[in-house]
Design an enzyme around this catalytic site. Structure first.
Site, PDB file in Angstrom:
ATOM      1  N   PRO A 134      27.297 -11.951  64.637  1.00  0.00           N
ATOM      2  CG  PRO A 134      29.411 -12.444  65.569  1.00  0.00           C
ATOM      3  CD  PRO A 134      27.937 -11.671  65.644  1.00  0.00           C
ATOM      4  CD  GLU A 382      19.057   1.615  59.842  1.00  0.00           C
ATOM      5  OE1 GLU A 382      17.777   2.000  60.154  1.00  0.00           O
ATOM      6  OE2 GLU A 382      19.924   1.442  60.494  1.00  0.00           O
TER       7      GLU A 382
HETATM    8  C1  LIG Z   1      28.936  -0.140  56.869  1.00  0.00           C
HETATM    9  C2  LIG Z   1      28.014  -0.977  57.495  1.00  0.00           C
HETATM   10  C3  LIG Z   1      27.247  -0.269  58.496  1.00  0.00           C
HETATM   11  C4  LIG Z   1      26.448  -0.899  59.406  1.00  0.00           C
HETATM   12  N1  LIG Z   1      26.033  -0.438  60.426  1.00  0.00           N
HETATM   13  C5  LIG Z   1      25.059  -0.983  61.271  1.00  0.00           C
HETATM   14  C6  LIG Z   1      24.620  -0.552  62.609  1.00  0.00           C
HETATM   15  O1  LIG Z   1      24.978   0.663  62.886  1.00  0.00           O
HETATM   16  N2  LIG Z   1      23.909  -1.388  63.474  1.00  0.00           N
HETATM   17  C7  LIG Z   1      23.589  -2.789  63.026  1.00  0.00           C
HETATM   18  O2  LIG Z   1      23.083  -3.262  63.804  1.00  0.00           O
HETATM   19  N3  LIG Z   1      24.026  -3.268  61.876  1.00  0.00           N
HETATM   20  C8  LIG Z   1      24.921  -2.510  60.827  1.00  0.00           C
HETATM   21  N4  LIG Z   1      25.197  -2.887  59.831  1.00  0.00           N
HETATM   22  C9  LIG Z   1      24.778  -4.411  59.579  1.00  0.00           C
HETATM   23  C10 LIG Z   1      23.738  -4.341  58.324  1.00  0.00           C
HETATM   24  O3  LIG Z   1      22.518  -3.995  58.858  1.00  0.00           O
HETATM   25  C11 LIG Z   1      23.537  -5.943  57.899  1.00  0.00           C
HETATM   26  O4  LIG Z   1      24.603  -6.273  57.089  1.00  0.00           O
HETATM   27  C12 LIG Z   1      22.331  -6.173  57.211  1.00  0.00           C
HETATM   28  O5  LIG Z   1      21.293  -5.883  58.049  1.00  0.00           O
HETATM   29  C13 LIG Z   1      22.309  -7.488  56.440  1.00  0.00           C
HETATM   30  O6  LIG Z   1      22.617  -8.506  57.244  1.00  0.00           O
HETATM   31  P1  LIG Z   1      23.821  -9.614  57.029  1.00  0.00           P
HETATM   32  O7  LIG Z   1      25.043  -8.993  56.494  1.00  0.00           O
HETATM   33  O8  LIG Z   1      24.023 -10.604  58.182  1.00  0.00           O
HETATM   34  O9  LIG Z   1      23.173 -10.361  55.671  1.00  0.00           O
HETATM   35  P2  LIG Z   1      22.193 -11.565  55.799  1.00  0.00           P
HETATM   36  O10 LIG Z   1      21.058 -11.351  56.492  1.00  0.00           O
HETATM   37  O11 LIG Z   1      23.070 -12.726  56.021  1.00  0.00           O
HETATM   38  O12 LIG Z   1      21.917 -11.566  54.157  1.00  0.00           O
HETATM   39  C14 LIG Z   1      22.740 -11.788  53.111  1.00  0.00           C
HETATM   40  C15 LIG Z   1      22.109 -11.867  51.869  1.00  0.00           C
HETATM   41  O13 LIG Z   1      21.046 -12.580  51.839  1.00  0.00           O
HETATM   42  C16 LIG Z   1      19.597 -11.776  51.502  1.00  0.00           C
HETATM   43  N5  LIG Z   1      18.731 -12.325  52.305  1.00  0.00           N
HETATM   44  C17 LIG Z   1      18.369 -12.526  53.669  1.00  0.00           C
HETATM   45  N6  LIG Z   1      17.180 -13.078  54.000  1.00  0.00           N
HETATM   46  C18 LIG Z   1      16.618 -13.068  52.832  1.00  0.00           C
HETATM   47  C19 LIG Z   1      15.159 -13.267  52.699  1.00  0.00           C
HETATM   48  N7  LIG Z   1      14.318 -13.706  53.602  1.00  0.00           N
HETATM   49  N8  LIG Z   1      14.755 -13.255  51.377  1.00  0.00           N
HETATM   50  C20 LIG Z   1      15.575 -12.739  50.427  1.00  0.00           C
HETATM   51  N9  LIG Z   1      17.123 -12.567  50.534  1.00  0.00           N
HETATM   52  C21 LIG Z   1      17.402 -12.593  51.719  1.00  0.00           C
HETATM   53  C22 LIG Z   1      19.983 -10.353  51.861  1.00  0.00           C
HETATM   54  O14 LIG Z   1      19.318  -9.359  51.490  1.00  0.00           O
HETATM   55  C23 LIG Z   1      21.622 -10.313  51.805  1.00  0.00           C
HETATM   56  O15 LIG Z   1      21.342  -9.750  50.391  1.00  0.00           O
HETATM   57  C24 LIG Z   1      26.115  -2.361  59.056  1.00  0.00           C
HETATM   58  C25 LIG Z   1      26.570  -3.061  57.719  1.00  0.00           C
HETATM   59  C26 LIG Z   1      27.478  -2.151  56.982  1.00  0.00           C
HETATM   60  C27 LIG Z   1      28.318  -2.934  55.949  1.00  0.00           C
END
Ligand SMILES: Cc1cc2nc3c(=O)[nH]c(=O)nc-3n(C[C@H](O)[C@H](O)[C@H](O)COP(=O)(O)OP(=O)(O)OC[C@H]3O[C@@H](n4cnc5c(N)ncnc54)[C@H](O)[C@@H]3O)c2cc1C
Length: 405
Positions: A134, A382
């Site tokens: 989360p 990923e």
């Molecule tokens: C259908 C689905 C399947 C998934 N499957 C898996 C799985 O099997 N295992 C798993 O562990 N996770 C999984 N995920 C999670 C996914 O890997 C994360 O959603 C992803 O890594 C982004 O993390 P976050 O959602 O917390 O976004 P955040 O990290 O909060 O990012 C939000 C936005 O800010 C941008 N951002 C963040 N940091 C920076 C930076 N330093 N510079 C510029 N922009 C930035 C991001 O690009 C994004 O646009 C899945 C997600 C979905 C939707």
């Protein structure tokens, strides 16, 4: 030597997988998009039988030259075809998946044997990888889940969200979930380790399965770990907490293997949309006139050619990243380049395809609107588009993650 031709083996595999995509996936594509959370068991059982539990494409192990393999390239080629069939169904196929990729990247030979051999026998099984929490997504060094040693066990506590195939891996098969947790919060990245949690382990619970925009045939679960005990040797790699983040780099190496796979899936979805547009134009007597000077082309022809060129650029980057792995070369930069390019291109191509076909593209009568929904995930999981671009910039400019974040 650079060789852009696929070997006879890989071309044969491509044709076989394309037939599966066309005959077994397309006919049920809409049905399992509508019936989210239901499983197409006939299809899943059939895929388990034909792939022998191999990550799809792993069947091509033949070595074309001394010291090289075609395994990763073959996998990318197969996954493009399967995702051309249906990306959500492809993601739901039973195999060692992302969890298996983590074991392959960071496990010892004994762990690989112990955890991966099950995918060649018995009933269908799934493996998943749980990193996201989360309060932690892109920055995996912020992981809060903990692993504390207690005698000859690790005790895991924490919550993991958005875990692909989490339900099937944790509760509905004899698979496993690879869970990233910290053994020492004060150590930052160096304290993060990966642990294999067998399906059905006490203290691991699925508390939610997401309702999603796209890839609705694939389950995406929330997993809660409450005093979940796993044997000591279920940690992947060393339990030591090094002074540097070298150990974390080992775990991150999983992404070098999985990003080309996601890119290949994106290309499959983009190609589905592009093929559909070209076939529809052809049926209506519109030919794309290749070889004309740009000023003599119609806007439509330019659009289609641009879509083709972008898709091919993404494919070549993806094949290069896979080819480098097959040849024992470090592909961290190339894997992120391929993933960033393919994630962008597939969202653009599928949107353009919907736009070109007008109301027909928007209608649920066709699969175009579904492909547009299925496309976006390739820009999120990923490593998001922005994160992969950041990795590319760091590698090219020679900055560390601290220097460029
Ligand atoms: C259908 C689905 C399947 C998934 N499957 C898996 C799985 O099997 N295992 C798993 O562990 N996770 C999984 N995920 C999670 C996914 O890997 C994360 O959603 C992803 O890594 C982004 O993390 P976050 O959602 O917390 O976004 P955040 O990290 O909060 O990012 C939000 C936005 O800010 C941008 N951002 C963040 N940091 C920076 C930076 N330093 N510079 C510029 N922009 C930035 C991001 O690009 C994004 O646009 C899945 C997600 C979905 C939707």
């Amino acid at each position: 030597m650079i060789d852009f031709e696929l070997s006879d083996n890989v071309q044969t595999l491509r044709k076989m997988v394309h037939a599966v995509a066309e005959q077994a996936m397309r006919p049920i594509s809409r049905e399992y998009d509508e019936r989210e959370h239901e499983k197409p068991w006939d299809f899943l059982n059939m895929m388990w039988q034909v792939s022998g539990g191999n990550p799809v494409g792993g069947a091509v192990e033949k070595k074309p030259k001394e010291g090289t393999s075609e395994r990763n390239l073959a996998m990318c080629v197969s996954i493009e075809e399967l995702s051309w069939g249906d990306a959500g169904l492809y993601l739901s196929i039973p195999n060692s998946g992302l969890g298996g990729a983590a074991v392959a990247a960071a496990g010892t030979p004994a762990q690989k044997e112990r955890f991966l051999s099950r995918f060649h026998e018995g009933k269908p099984k799934w493996a998943a990888m749980a990193i996201t929490e989360p309060g932690c997504g892109s920055d995996s060094s912020a992981i809060q889940a903990t692993a504390v040693r207690d005698g000859d066990h690790w005790v895991l506590n924490g919550t993991k969200i958005f875990c692909t195939s989490g339900l099937m891996a944790a509760e509905k098969s004899e698979g496993f979930v690879v869970v990233w947790a910290t053994v020492d919060r004060t150590a930052g990245r160096a304290g993060i380790k990966a642990f294999v949690v067998e399906a059905g382990t006490a203290g691991m619970y699925v508390t939610k399965v997401e309702n999603k925009l796209g890839i609705r045939a694939s389950d995406t679960a929330t997993l809660v770990f409450e005093d979940c005990r796993v044997p000591l040797d279920n940690i992947l790699g060393s339990a030591e907490v090094p002074k540097t983040s070298e150990g974390f780099k080992g775990v991150m190496a999983t992404f070098d293997a999985t990003r080309p796979i996601v890119a290949a899936s994106a290309i499959g979805v983009g190609r589905a949309a592009l093929d559909f547009v070209k076939d529809t134009l052809k049926e209506q007597g519109v030919e794309i006139r290749y070889g004309l000077a740009p000023h003599r082309l119609t806007a439509l022809e330019r659009d289609v050619m641009e879509m083709e060129a972008q898709l091919q650029a993404a494919r070549l980057l993806t094949w290069r990243a896979a080819w480098m792995m097959d040849n024992g070369m470090r592909n961290n930069l190339e894997a992120s380049m391929a993933k960033a390019k393919a994630g962008l291109v597939v969202t653009q191509i599928t949107q353009k395809a919907v736009e070109l076909l007008g109301p027909l593209g928007y209608s649920r009568e066709l699969l175009l609107e579904k492909w547009m929904r299925d496309a976006k995930i390739n820009d999120i999981f990923e490593g998001t588009q922005q994160i992969n671009q950041l990795i590319v910039a760091r590698r090219i400019l020679g900055y560390s993650s601290k220097e460029l974040s």
